[in-house]
Enzyme design. Structure first.
Site: not given
Ligand code: ITT
Length: 191
Positions: A12, A151, A69, A148, A172, A178, A9
């Site tokens: 990410k 969001d 994950d 992404f 963010k 994350r 991704n």
């Protein structure tokens, strides 16, 4: 230190590179190593899947690996889509996932939700996990173009009323699931 981040991704990876900027940790990802294929994620928990992805890549390379994950849990849906966030809708695109989530919450007043992230390390010295979460609620119309996935639908409690997609990446990362999980990365790296 070099780590192989078992993600395909690109969003990410971009977020995590920004979070780790200045730490001396250098990441490569599955996007740099197409020969490694897709890491499996077959479990029912974020922890299982994060470990499974990192273990898969460690078994193939012998290199120190990490994996994340993540997903969104919506209380009115009993915690769904949760670990199935990526493939919530049959189309499995962000647009279709978001449209399905809004449809399921049509007329629902209780809209609390959270993003969760489990970060796993797997290396020659063993395996360990840490996690992070971000509490908030689901809006009724998507807003914003940053980030992404879900969001545009998620207003974090600490975002001043903006959706995650209306925050800069730095904003963010300062409050996200994350960002919080990766701020704990030193706890799971070899000592
Ligand atoms: P890798 O497994 O290759 O890392 P992935 O997209 O499949 O990439 P996950 O299995 O962790 O990642 O699924 C996470 C899904 O949850 C992701 O596709 C989004 O739909 C959602 N998600 C996770 N973190 C998010 C975030 O920060 N913002 C918006 N949606 C997010």
């Amino acid at each position: 230190m070099k780590l192989l981040f078992a993600t395909a991704n690109a969003h990410k990876a971009e977020e995590v590179r920004a979070i780790l900027d200045g730490t001396g940790i250098e990441l490569t990802t599955l996007l740099d190593h197409p020969e490694l294929g897709d890491a499996p994620e077959t479990g029912d928990t974020f922890e299982h899947n994060a470990l499974e992805k990192a273990e898969y890549v460690f078994a193939k390379t012998g290199l120190a690996c990490i994996a994340d994950d993540s997903g969104i849990e919506v209380d009115a849906l009993g915690g769904k889509p949760g670990v199935h966030s990526k493939r919530f809708s049959p189309e499995a695109t962000a647009e279709a996932n978001n449209a399905l989530l809004l449809a399921k919450l049509d007329g629902v007043a209780e809209r609390s939700a959270r993003f969760r992230c489990v970060l796993a390390y797997v290396g020659p010295d063993g395996k360990r996990t840490v996690d992070g979460r971000c509490e908030g609620r689901i809006v009724t119309e998507p807003r914003g173009h940053e980030g992404f996935g879900y969001d545009p639908l998620f207003v974090p409690d600490e975002g001043g009323g903006r959706t995650m997609a209306e925050l800069s990446m730095a904003e963010k990362n300062a409050i996200s699931h994350r960002g919080r999980a990766f701020s704990r990365l030193p706890e799971i790296l070899p000592g």
